[in-house]
Scaffold this motif. Structure first.
Motif, PDB file in Angstrom:
ATOM      1  N   LEU A   1       0.809  -1.219   0.000  1.00 18.63           N
ATOM      2  CA  LEU A   1       0.000   0.000   0.000  1.00 18.63           C
ATOM      3  C   LEU A   1       0.843   1.271   0.000  1.00 18.63           C
ATOM      4  O   LEU A   1       0.374   2.325  -0.416  1.00 18.63           O
ATOM      5  N   ASP A   2       2.100   1.172   0.438  1.00 20.08           N
ATOM      6  CA  ASP A   2       2.944   2.372   0.481  1.00 20.08           C
ATOM      7  C   ASP A   2       3.764   2.580  -0.802  1.00 20.08           C
ATOM      8  O   ASP A   2       4.605   3.475  -0.871  1.00 20.08           O
ATOM      9  N   THR A   3       3.474   1.804  -1.841  1.00 19.37           N
ATOM     10  CA  THR A   3       4.155   1.965  -3.127  1.00 19.37           C
ATOM     11  C   THR A   3       3.749   3.292  -3.755  1.00 19.37           C
ATOM     12  O   THR A   3       2.567   3.618  -3.850  1.00 19.37           O
ATOM     13  N   VAL A   4       4.734   4.073  -4.188  1.00 19.15           N
ATOM     14  CA  VAL A   4       4.478   5.356  -4.839  1.00 19.15           C
ATOM     15  C   VAL A   4       4.118   5.105  -6.302  1.00 19.15           C
ATOM     16  O   VAL A   4       4.763   4.321  -6.991  1.00 19.15           O
ATOM     17  N   LEU A   5       3.071   5.775  -6.753  1.00 18.28           N
ATOM     18  CA  LEU A   5       2.572   5.580  -8.114  1.00 18.28           C
ATOM     19  C   LEU A   5       3.314   6.433  -9.127  1.00 18.28           C
ATOM     20  O   LEU A   5       3.871   7.478  -8.788  1.00 18.28           O
ATOM     21  N   HIS A   6       3.280   5.973 -10.371  1.00 20.74           N
ATOM     22  CA  HIS A   6       3.892   6.683 -11.490  1.00 20.74           C
ATOM     23  C   HIS A   6       2.840   6.926 -12.568  1.00 20.74           C
ATOM     24  O   HIS A   6       1.768   6.315 -12.560  1.00 20.74           O
TER      25      HIS A   6
END
Length: 102
Positions: A65-70
């Motif tokens: 859930l803490d993955t940064v989006l691109h």
């Protein structure tokens, strides 16, 4: 001066048996999966979603859930499995074996 965009375009994707959701979103650069899901309104549309337990991913790859989006990421919310795929395959194979012997 940074070349990073101030906002990025993403999609939130969730499918249940009776309906599919594909929500286009514009979010600030640096947004995490959890923030995007919470801000998308998908939980209000499909209240059964529980991201604290359910898995999420980007283009079929599991992520946290803490993955940064691109730019152009598609966030996918995965429902829990009802049956273990290995057990299902084993039962089908056993059924075929019984039919062959008969």
């Amino acid at each position: 001066m940074s070349n990073a965009p101030a906002v990025i375009h993403i999609q939130i994707c969730y499918a249940r048996e009776d309906k599919q959701f594909l929500l286009d979103q514009t979010v600030p650069s640096g947004t995490t999966i959890q923030q995007a899901i919470q801000g998308s309104g998908i939980i209000q549309l499909a209240p059964e979603i529980d991201v604290s337990v359910w898995r999420v991913g980007i283009y079929s790859k599991l992520k946290t859930l803490d993955t940064v989006l691109h730019e152009h990421d598609r966030v996918e919310i995965y429902r829990p499995l009802i049956a273990d795929p290995k057990d299902s395959r084993r039962k089908r194979a056993e059924s075929r074996d019984v039919k062959k012997k008969a």
